[in-house]
Scaffold this motif. Structure first.
Motif, PDB file in Angstrom:
ATOM      1  N   UNK A   1       1.156  -9.080  13.970  1.00 45.83           N
ATOM      2  CA  UNK A   1       2.157  -8.548  13.066  1.00 45.83           C
ATOM      3  C   UNK A   1       2.149  -7.042  13.060  1.00 45.83           C
ATOM      4  N   UNK A   2       3.092  -6.437  12.351  1.00 47.47           N
ATOM      5  CA  UNK A   2       3.184  -4.983  12.336  1.00 47.47           C
ATOM      6  C   UNK A   2       2.048  -4.350  11.543  1.00 47.47           C
ATOM      7  N   UNK A   3       1.723  -3.119  11.905  1.00 43.21           N
ATOM      8  CA  UNK A   3       0.686  -2.368  11.190  1.00 43.21           C
ATOM      9  C   UNK A   3       1.256  -1.859   9.880  1.00 43.21           C
ATOM     10  N   UNK A   4       0.443  -1.869   8.822  1.00 44.04           N
ATOM     11  CA  UNK A   4       0.822  -1.287   7.544  1.00 44.04           C
ATOM     12  C   UNK A   4      -0.295  -0.345   7.108  1.00 44.04           C
ATOM     13  N   UNK A   5      -0.064   0.520   6.128  1.00 40.91           N
ATOM     14  CA  UNK A   5      -1.132   1.407   5.666  1.00 40.91           C
ATOM     15  C   UNK A   5      -2.314   0.664   5.052  1.00 40.91           C
ATOM     16  N   UNK A   6      -2.116  -0.604   4.676  1.00 43.85           N
ATOM     17  CA  UNK A   6      -3.179  -1.382   4.036  1.00 43.85           C
ATOM     18  C   UNK A   6      -3.899  -2.305   5.016  1.00 43.85           C
ATOM     19  N   UNK A   7      -3.639  -2.186   6.306  1.00 48.54           N
ATOM     20  CA  UNK A   7      -4.205  -3.103   7.289  1.00 48.54           C
ATOM     21  C   UNK A   7      -5.727  -3.046   7.329  1.00 48.54           C
ATOM     22  N   UNK A   8      -6.330  -1.873   7.351  1.00 48.73           N
ATOM     23  CA  UNK A   8      -7.772  -1.759   7.512  1.00 48.73           C
ATOM     24  C   UNK A   8      -8.467  -1.284   6.231  1.00 48.73           C
ATOM     25  N   UNK A   9      -7.909  -1.552   5.071  1.00 47.47           N
ATOM     26  CA  UNK A   9      -8.529  -1.176   3.806  1.00 47.47           C
ATOM     27  C   UNK A   9      -9.590  -2.209   3.419  1.00 47.47           C
ATOM     28  N   UNK A  10     -10.569  -1.776   2.595  1.00 47.88           N
ATOM     29  CA  UNK A  10     -11.590  -2.700   2.103  1.00 47.88           C
ATOM     30  C   UNK A  10     -10.943  -3.760   1.223  1.00 47.88           C
ATOM     31  N   UNK A  11     -11.412  -5.015   1.351  1.00 44.91           N
ATOM     32  CA  UNK A  11     -10.859  -6.083   0.519  1.00 44.91           C
ATOM     33  C   UNK A  11     -11.330  -5.952  -0.928  1.00 44.91           C
ATOM     34  N   UNK A  12     -12.432  -5.224  -1.169  1.00 42.25           N
ATOM     35  CA  UNK A  12     -12.891  -4.989  -2.540  1.00 42.25           C
ATOM     36  C   UNK A  12     -11.853  -4.214  -3.339  1.00 42.25           C
ATOM     37  N   UNK A  13     -11.039  -3.458  -2.658  1.00 43.28           N
ATOM     38  CA  UNK A  13     -10.027  -2.642  -3.313  1.00 43.28           C
ATOM     39  C   UNK A  13      -8.995  -3.500  -4.043  1.00 43.28           C
ATOM     40  N   UNK A  14      -8.836  -4.775  -3.625  1.00 39.66           N
ATOM     41  CA  UNK A  14      -7.845  -5.654  -4.240  1.00 39.66           C
ATOM     42  C   UNK A  14      -8.192  -6.007  -5.674  1.00 39.66           C
ATOM     43  N   UNK A  15      -9.489  -6.098  -6.002  1.00 44.75           N
ATOM     44  CA  UNK A  15      -9.903  -6.527  -7.343  1.00 44.75           C
ATOM     45  C   UNK A  15     -10.544  -5.405  -8.144  1.00 44.75           C
ATOM     46  N   UNK A  16     -10.598  -4.203  -7.632  1.00 42.56           N
ATOM     47  CA  UNK A  16     -11.259  -3.089  -8.312  1.00 42.56           C
ATOM     48  C   UNK A  16     -10.375  -2.534  -9.413  1.00 42.56           C
ATOM     49  N   UNK A  17     -11.028  -2.020 -10.462  1.00 42.84           N
ATOM     50  CA  UNK A  17     -10.325  -1.299 -11.517  1.00 42.84           C
ATOM     51  C   UNK A  17     -10.289   0.169 -11.118  1.00 42.84           C
ATOM     52  N   UNK A  18      -9.106   0.690 -10.883  1.00 41.84           N
ATOM     53  CA  UNK A  18      -8.967   2.054 -10.412  1.00 41.84           C
ATOM     54  C   UNK A  18      -8.623   2.974 -11.564  1.00 41.84           C
ATOM     55  N   UNK A  19      -8.968   4.219 -11.589  1.00 36.76           N
ATOM     56  CA  UNK A  19      -9.716   4.958 -10.574  1.00 36.76           C
ATOM     57  C   UNK A  19     -11.197   4.621 -10.620  1.00 36.76           C
ATOM     58  N   UNK A  20     -11.790   4.496  -9.457  1.00 39.04           N
ATOM     59  CA  UNK A  20     -13.207   4.171  -9.315  1.00 39.04           C
ATOM     60  C   UNK A  20     -13.826   5.188  -8.375  1.00 39.04           C
ATOM     61  N   UNK A  21     -14.969   5.745  -8.747  1.00 42.91           N
ATOM     62  CA  UNK A  21     -15.626   6.762  -7.914  1.00 42.91           C
ATOM     63  C   UNK A  21     -16.090   6.179  -6.588  1.00 42.91           C
TER      64      UNK A  21
END
Length: 188
Positions: free
Chosen positions: A131-151
């Motif tokens: 499929x096509x590349x997106x800016x979120x292709x190689x991001x950590x999967x932990x980022x999906x459930x994290x409360x942001x902003x996180x250090x």
């Protein structure tokens, strides 16, 4: 789509033979400058030949340049490309600077693109099965459930100081030391 595109061959805009992947090969093979030695409409081309043609030939050794004087004819340039295409352009009553720009256009293009109806704006020989590349292709999967902003996910926590930032800090220190030296001299 207009009716004029129905009878054009269709294709893609792409670099011929993967041009530019390893090294760039200029697609303009030959350029023929046809002009009259006395006709007023050829004045701009004659000025270009006198002032810029030698430099153009030195800068582009892969392009063969032909001069063809013709009596009582309008100025014309013909560009021949590696893919067999020929582009003909009238230079009648064009100025020296306009001719310089048009010859640069001929040098940088890869043939007559206007005779092809474009099916898509992009094309690849090896399409991705993922499929096509997106800016979120190689991001950590932990980022999906994290409360942001996180250090933990901060950009500055993972990257070292950039060279620009180091130079800025060094400059600030140098300014401070020079200011201290001036203060010491004025105090004496």
């Amino acid at each position: 789509m207009s009716n004029s595109n129905l009878f054009l061959k269709s294709g893609f805009v792409r670099a011929p033979l993967q041009n530019g992947v390893g090294r760039y090969v200029c697609q303009l093979q030959r350029i023929v400058l046809k002009f009259c030695k006395s006709h007023g409409g050829s004045r701009g081309l004659r000025d270009y030949i006198e002032q810029n043609l030698v430099d153009f030939a030195k800068e582009n050794p892969g392009i063969v340049v032909y001069l063809k004087p013709r009596r009582h004819r309008s100025a014309v340039v013909v560009g021949e490309y590696l893919n067999g295409e020929r582009v003909w352009m009238s230079l009648h009553n064009k100025t020296h600077s306009e001719i310089t720009k048009w010859i640069e256009v001929l040098r940088t293009q890869h043939g007559d693109v206007s005779s092809v109806r474009l099916r898509k704006f992009q094309h690849t020989e090896y399409p991705s099965v993922q499929g096509p590349w997106t800016p979120f292709t190689f991001k950590d999967s932990e980022l999906n459930v994290a409360n942001l902003p996180d250090a933990k996910f901060g950009v500055n926590n993972r990257l070292p100081i950039s060279a620009t930032e180091q130079l800025r800090i060094m400059f600030e220190k140098q300014k401070l030391s020079e200011k201290d030296e001036q203060d010491m001299k004025t105090a004496e």
